[in-house]
Design an enzyme around this catalytic site. Structure first.
Site, PDB file in Angstrom:
ATOM      1  N   LYS A  86       0.798  -1.232   0.000  1.00  0.00           N
ATOM      2  CA  LYS A  86       0.000   0.000   0.000  1.00  0.00           C
ATOM      3  C   LYS A  86       0.830   1.281   0.000  1.00  0.00           C
ATOM      4  O   LYS A  86       0.318   2.362   0.293  1.00  0.00           O
ATOM      5  CB  LYS A  86      -0.933  -0.011   1.200  1.00  0.00           C
ATOM      6  CG  LYS A  86      -0.242   0.066   2.537  1.00  0.00           C
ATOM      7  CD  LYS A  86      -1.025   0.963   3.463  1.00  0.00           C
ATOM      8  CE  LYS A  86      -0.160   1.458   4.577  1.00  0.00           C
ATOM      9  NZ  LYS A  86      -0.704   2.613   5.265  1.00  0.00           N
ATOM     10  N   SER A 126     -10.227   1.842  -1.148  1.00  0.00           N
ATOM     11  CA  SER A 126      -9.616   3.082  -0.667  1.00  0.00           C
ATOM     12  C   SER A 126     -10.203   4.284  -1.381  1.00  0.00           C
ATOM     13  O   SER A 126     -10.628   4.185  -2.532  1.00  0.00           O
ATOM     14  CB  SER A 126      -8.097   3.011  -0.931  1.00  0.00           C
ATOM     15  OG  SER A 126      -7.501   4.271  -0.758  1.00  0.00           O
ATOM     16  N   THR A 128      -8.649   6.386  -2.614  1.00  0.00           N
ATOM     17  CA  THR A 128      -7.733   6.672  -3.727  1.00  0.00           C
ATOM     18  C   THR A 128      -8.386   6.357  -5.067  1.00  0.00           C
ATOM     19  O   THR A 128      -7.959   6.857  -6.099  1.00  0.00           O
ATOM     20  CB  THR A 128      -6.421   5.881  -3.543  1.00  0.00           C
ATOM     21  OG1 THR A 128      -5.388   6.486  -4.284  1.00  0.00           O
ATOM     22  CG2 THR A 128      -6.565   4.438  -3.894  1.00  0.00           C
ATOM     23  N   TYR A 151      -0.565   1.933  -7.072  1.00  0.00           N
ATOM     24  CA  TYR A 151      -1.291   1.442  -5.887  1.00  0.00           C
ATOM     25  C   TYR A 151      -2.779   1.746  -6.053  1.00  0.00           C
ATOM     26  O   TYR A 151      -3.625   0.857  -5.920  1.00  0.00           O
ATOM     27  CB  TYR A 151      -0.759   2.107  -4.611  1.00  0.00           C
ATOM     28  CG  TYR A 151      -1.745   2.000  -3.471  1.00  0.00           C
ATOM     29  CD1 TYR A 151      -2.560   3.081  -3.130  1.00  0.00           C
ATOM     30  CD2 TYR A 151      -1.902   0.811  -2.771  1.00  0.00           C
ATOM     31  CE1 TYR A 151      -3.496   2.964  -2.111  1.00  0.00           C
ATOM     32  CE2 TYR A 151      -2.830   0.702  -1.757  1.00  0.00           C
ATOM     33  CZ  TYR A 151      -3.627   1.785  -1.435  1.00  0.00           C
ATOM     34  OH  TYR A 151      -4.567   1.678  -0.431  1.00  0.00           O
ATOM     35  N   LYS A 155      -6.374  -0.720  -6.677  1.00  0.00           N
ATOM     36  CA  LYS A 155      -7.642  -0.677  -5.948  1.00  0.00           C
ATOM     37  C   LYS A 155      -8.806  -0.521  -6.927  1.00  0.00           C
ATOM     38  O   LYS A 155      -9.851  -1.159  -6.792  1.00  0.00           O
ATOM     39  CB  LYS A 155      -7.640   0.464  -4.924  1.00  0.00           C
ATOM     40  CG  LYS A 155      -6.719   0.224  -3.752  1.00  0.00           C
ATOM     41  CD  LYS A 155      -7.091  -1.047  -2.982  1.00  0.00           C
ATOM     42  CE  LYS A 155      -6.196  -1.273  -1.790  1.00  0.00           C
ATOM     43  NZ  LYS A 155      -6.493  -2.546  -1.074  1.00  0.00           N
ATOM     44  N   ASN A 200       3.332   7.648   5.318  1.00  0.00           N
ATOM     45  CA  ASN A 200       2.084   8.274   5.744  1.00  0.00           C
ATOM     46  C   ASN A 200       2.337   9.360   6.795  1.00  0.00           C
ATOM     47  O   ASN A 200       3.289   9.285   7.576  1.00  0.00           O
ATOM     48  CB  ASN A 200       1.116   7.211   6.300  1.00  0.00           C
ATOM     49  CG  ASN A 200       0.621   6.252   5.209  1.00  0.00           C
ATOM     50  OD1 ASN A 200       0.491   5.080   5.463  1.00  0.00           O
ATOM     51  ND2 ASN A 200       0.343   6.768   4.022  1.00  0.00           N
ATOM     52  N   ARG A 232      -7.278  16.068   4.031  1.00  0.00           N
ATOM     53  CA  ARG A 232      -7.674  14.658   4.035  1.00  0.00           C
ATOM     54  C   ARG A 232      -8.729  14.403   5.107  1.00  0.00           C
ATOM     55  O   ARG A 232      -8.894  15.216   6.021  1.00  0.00           O
ATOM     56  CB  ARG A 232      -6.466  13.760   4.354  1.00  0.00           C
ATOM     57  CG  ARG A 232      -5.361  13.781   3.302  1.00  0.00           C
ATOM     58  CD  ARG A 232      -5.750  13.051   2.051  1.00  0.00           C
ATOM     59  NE  ARG A 232      -4.651  12.979   1.082  1.00  0.00           N
ATOM     60  CZ  ARG A 232      -4.321  13.947   0.249  1.00  0.00           C
ATOM     61  NH1 ARG A 232      -5.029  15.082   0.240  1.00  0.00           N
ATOM     62  NH2 ARG A 232      -3.321  13.791  -0.593  1.00  0.00           N
ATOM     63  N   ARG A 296       4.322  16.639  -3.191  1.00  0.00           N
ATOM     64  CA  ARG A 296       4.683  15.229  -3.438  1.00  0.00           C
ATOM     65  C   ARG A 296       3.918  14.754  -4.668  1.00  0.00           C
ATOM     66  O   ARG A 296       2.689  14.866  -4.693  1.00  0.00           O
ATOM     67  CB  ARG A 296       4.325  14.375  -2.218  1.00  0.00           C
ATOM     68  CG  ARG A 296       4.659  12.910  -2.343  1.00  0.00           C
ATOM     69  CD  ARG A 296       4.421  12.150  -1.038  1.00  0.00           C
ATOM     70  NE  ARG A 296       2.977  11.987  -0.774  1.00  0.00           N
ATOM     71  CZ  ARG A 296       2.522  11.238   0.258  1.00  0.00           C
ATOM     72  NH1 ARG A 296       3.357  10.674   1.116  1.00  0.00           N
ATOM     73  NH2 ARG A 296       1.216  11.098   0.438  1.00  0.00           N
ATOM     74  N   ASP A 299       0.019  13.352  -5.148  1.00  0.00           N
ATOM     75  CA  ASP A 299      -0.875  13.727  -4.036  1.00  0.00           C
ATOM     76  C   ASP A 299      -2.162  14.354  -4.564  1.00  0.00           C
ATOM     77  O   ASP A 299      -2.130  15.202  -5.467  1.00  0.00           O
ATOM     78  CB  ASP A 299      -0.185  14.738  -3.110  1.00  0.00           C
ATOM     79  CG  ASP A 299       0.446  14.058  -1.910  1.00  0.00           C
ATOM     80  OD1 ASP A 299       0.086  12.890  -1.647  1.00  0.00           O
ATOM     81  OD2 ASP A 299       1.269  14.671  -1.235  1.00  0.00           O
TER      82      ASP A 299
HETATM   83  C1  WQD Z   1      -1.499  12.508   3.722  1.00  0.00           C
HETATM   84  C2  WQD Z   1      -1.012  13.928   3.507  1.00  0.00           C
HETATM   85  C3  WQD Z   1       0.967  14.069   2.172  1.00  0.00           C
HETATM   86  C4  WQD Z   1       3.880  12.422   4.945  1.00  0.00           C
HETATM   87  C5  WQD Z   1      -2.468   7.097   1.238  1.00  0.00           C
HETATM   88  C6  WQD Z   1      -3.132   6.163   0.289  1.00  0.00           C
HETATM   89  C7  WQD Z   1      -4.504   5.829   0.811  1.00  0.00           C
HETATM   90  C8  WQD Z   1      -4.357   5.218   2.164  1.00  0.00           C
HETATM   91  C9  WQD Z   1      -3.660   6.210   3.106  1.00  0.00           C
HETATM   92  C10 WQD Z   1      -4.151   2.846   2.555  1.00  0.00           C
HETATM   93  C11 WQD Z   1      -0.536  14.155   2.062  1.00  0.00           C
HETATM   94  C12 WQD Z   1       1.202  14.623   3.570  1.00  0.00           C
HETATM   95  C13 WQD Z   1       2.678  12.828   4.391  1.00  0.00           C
HETATM   96  C14 WQD Z   1       4.883  13.393   5.278  1.00  0.00           C
HETATM   97  C15 WQD Z   1       3.425  15.120   4.485  1.00  0.00           C
HETATM   98  N1  WQD Z   1      -3.636   3.988   2.076  1.00  0.00           N
HETATM   99  N2  WQD Z   1       2.465  14.164   4.165  1.00  0.00           N
HETATM  100  N3  WQD Z   1       4.599  14.698   5.041  1.00  0.00           N
HETATM  101  O1  WQD Z   1      -1.402   9.852   0.482  1.00  0.00           O
HETATM  102  O2  WQD Z   1      -3.553  10.698   1.579  1.00  0.00           O
HETATM  103  O3  WQD Z   1      -3.209   8.260   1.286  1.00  0.00           O
HETATM  104  O4  WQD Z   1      -2.386   6.515   2.518  1.00  0.00           O
HETATM  105  O5  WQD Z   1      -5.168   2.648   3.123  1.00  0.00           O
HETATM  106  O6  WQD Z   1      -5.106   4.902  -0.070  1.00  0.00           O
HETATM  107  O7  WQD Z   1      -3.260   6.815  -0.966  1.00  0.00           O
HETATM  108  O8  WQD Z   1      -1.862   9.501   2.951  1.00  0.00           O
HETATM  109  O9  WQD Z   1      -0.582   9.893   5.008  1.00  0.00           O
HETATM  110  O10 WQD Z   1       0.683   9.471   2.839  1.00  0.00           O
HETATM  111  O11 WQD Z   1      -0.473  11.639   3.172  1.00  0.00           O
HETATM  112  O12 WQD Z   1       3.210  16.321   4.272  1.00  0.00           O
HETATM  113  O13 WQD Z   1       6.000  13.075   5.796  1.00  0.00           O
HETATM  114  O14 WQD Z   1       0.129  14.147   4.338  1.00  0.00           O
HETATM  115  O15 WQD Z   1       1.643  14.844   1.205  1.00  0.00           O
HETATM  116  O16 WQD Z   1      -0.864  15.482   1.686  1.00  0.00           O
HETATM  117  P1  WQD Z   1      -2.476   9.679   1.487  1.00  0.00           P
HETATM  118  P2  WQD Z   1      -0.485  10.068   3.526  1.00  0.00           P
END
Ligand code: WQD
Length: 341
Positions: A86, A126, A128, A151, A155, A200, A232, A296, A299
């Site tokens: 994931k 998800s 996503t 990823y 899904k 994450n 989010r 990133r 995103d």
């Molecule tokens: C959230 C926000 C990052 C890390 C993904 C999958 C989703 C689910 C959850 C499985 C974004 C920002 C993150 C960091 C940051 N997966 N961030 N600094 O990308 O919304 O979702 O994980 O269930 O399907 O797509 O989650 O936590 O990676 O990011 O600023 O060091 O936090 O850019 O805006 P995401 P995330």
């Protein structure tokens, strides 16, 4: 006759769901090859529930090994399929590994469900699948934009594979679209154990706060949101877990009106990255060492759920707020520091 097979049962969402299933009266077995999880989490499940859960440490991409689990457990009445890779970023650099693993394991488990007449199938999907939505909050009928990563595409393809397969057999299915699962069980006996450097947000926050990481980057501060950082829908892992138990009972009681039924699992509230950091600092009493960095790739700018359908159809009401999410995540990080896990 209430045995449930949870694939990925040693994982973050799988382990919390097993606790909820057991506490709701189900008998549970797990399949998890522990390639991305820690089998020690079963000790935490036993400490909470008093039940020792059997985990079959086999690769779901091996059809014969998967079939053997069903041969040994002829009383499985339902499957919850979590097992998948994931990490969004990893999927971009290694797409074939994601397609082979995530789709190969899904196909094998569906073949077994068909062959061994297991007619209740809950799939870990998800938010996503929505990609970058034009309108928020998203409902279950919001259009699916092109996947932002391999990823996310696994899904979307996974949902399509299920959709076509259940037209040809008697499997009844529910697709649960998680938003952002965070936090830990309030007992602090189980929680998320990230595999390698966390991608994450919340584990990145807690590992930075405890000193495992020197600092963290906020990926983007120039987005069209109220403070420039991404938005989010963060949802407590225990609320996500309980939704699976409700979904399984809904299927077993044949309350589903269509097949598959789809549900968004989010709080219906959106928070920005900077707001989550502020909530964490307030709850933990620590000042987080972060810097504002570039966006990133892949995103989504902003997404959060319309969760009305899960509330009305499943009777699902999220119990935890953002402060609870930050508090349990931080308590779990402190626990990890003091234990061998
Ligand atoms: C959230 C926000 C990052 C890390 C993904 C999958 C989703 C689910 C959850 C499985 C974004 C920002 C993150 C960091 C940051 N997966 N961030 N600094 O990308 O919304 O979702 O994980 O269930 O399907 O797509 O989650 O936590 O990676 O990011 O600023 O060091 O936090 O850019 O805006 P995401 P995330």
């Amino acid at each position: 006759m209430n045995k449930i097979l949870v694939t990925g049962g040693c994982g973050y969402i799988g382990s919390h769901t097993i606790v909820d299933l057991i506490q709701s009266g189900f008998d549970v077995i797990s399949i998890d090859n522990n390639s991305r999880s820690n089998v020690d989490i079963l000790n935490g499940i036993e400490a909470i529930t008093g039940k020792k859960v059997t985990n079959y440490s086999i690769d779901l991409c091996n059809y014969e090994d998967t079939k053997n689990v069903f041969r040994e457990n002829r009383d499985i009445v339902g499957i919850i399929h979590f097992a998948a890779y994931k990490a969004v970023g990893e999927s971009v650099s290694n797409p074939l590994m994601y397609f082979e693993n995530n789709l190969g394991s899904l196909i094998n488990i569906l073949k077994c469900a068909e062959e061994f007449n297991v007619s209740n199938f809950v799939f870990s999907s998800s938010c996503t699948v929505y990609g970058n939505p034009d309108e928020i909050p998203v409902t279950e009928t919001s259009p699916q934009k092109p996947g932002e990563s391999p990823y996310g595409i696994t899904k979307q393809m996974g949902e399509q594979i299920i959709l076509e397969t259940i037209k040809t057999n008697n499997i009844q299915s529910i697709l649960l679209r998680y938003f952002n699962p965070v936090g830990a069980h309030p007992s602090i006996l189980i929680g998320e154990i990230p595999f390698g450097k966390p991608a994450n947000l919340v584990p990145a926050i807690t590992q930075t706060a405890i000193g495992k990481l020197p600092s963290m980057l906020v990926h983007g501060s120039d987005y069209p949101t109220r403070d420039g950082s991404c938005l989010r829908d963060y949802i407590h892992i225990c609320d996500i877990a309980h939704a699976h138990t409700l979904a399984l009972n809904y299927l077993i009681e044949r309350k589903n009106k269509v097949n598959p039924e789809i549900f968004n699992l989010g709080t219906g509230d959106g928070y920005t990255v900077l707001e989550v950091i502020a909530a964490f600092e307030k709850v933990s009493g620590t000042k987080l060492n972060y810097t504002l960095g570039p966006r990133r790739p892949g995103d989504v700018i902003a997404i959060y759920a319309n969760n009305d359908k899960a509330k009305t159809e499943l009777g699902w009401i999220p119990q935890y707020n953002l402060e609870n999410m930050m508090d349990t995540a931080w308590q779990w990080e402190l626990k990890l520091k003091n234990t061998a896990i």
